[in-house]
Design a protein around this motif. Sequence first.
Motif, mmCIF file in Angstrom:
data_model
loop_
_atom_site.group_PDB
_atom_site.id
_atom_site.type_symbol
_atom_site.label_atom_id
_atom_site.label_comp_id
_atom_site.label_asym_id
_atom_site.label_seq_id
_atom_site.Cartn_x
_atom_site.Cartn_y
_atom_site.Cartn_z
ATOM 1 N N LYS A 67 0.832 -1.207 0.000
ATOM 2 C CA LYS A 67 0.000 0.000 0.000
ATOM 3 C C LYS A 67 0.861 1.250 0.000
ATOM 4 O O LYS A 67 0.353 2.347 -0.107
ATOM 5 C CB LYS A 67 -0.913 -0.011 1.228
ATOM 6 N N ASN A 96 2.346 8.169 4.229
ATOM 7 C CA ASN A 96 1.237 7.215 4.327
ATOM 8 C C ASN A 96 0.438 7.358 5.624
ATOM 9 O O ASN A 96 -0.304 6.449 5.991
ATOM 10 C CB ASN A 96 1.772 5.789 4.184
ATOM 11 N N LYS A 99 -3.064 5.554 6.966
ATOM 12 C CA LYS A 99 -3.346 4.255 6.353
ATOM 13 C C LYS A 99 -3.201 3.137 7.376
ATOM 14 O O LYS A 99 -2.368 3.198 8.264
ATOM 15 C CB LYS A 99 -2.382 3.977 5.195
#
Length: 113
Positions: A67, A96, A99
């Motif tokens: 991801k 990120n 997430k």
Amino acid sequence: MPTALKTRAAAIAAVVAIAVGGALLTATPASAVGSSSCNWTWAYAQDMKTNTAVNLRNGPSTSYYSKGILSKGTRFKEYCNKDFNWSYGKVLTGANAGKWGWVYSSYLDFYIA
């Protein structure tokens, strides 16, 4: 309907189908694995940080897609893990942040503020 018009309509339909299919491919797959794969849960979530650059994965194995990459020093809140090898939690800092996903546990250290 004239043949040229049918051909153009078919081409437009194909472009739309490809566009929609492409959009569907970027959506989170049904095989996404969350905390339900954990077999050990912390009583209190643990503050961790990465000790090297590491993938944030969709599930607890390298066979799941990445991801994003967490750079060294990224803070991560671990909520549970699988077999003490994979940690599930939320990214707290970096590109990120926000997430949720899985990180290989060897690449995490406890974070003490």
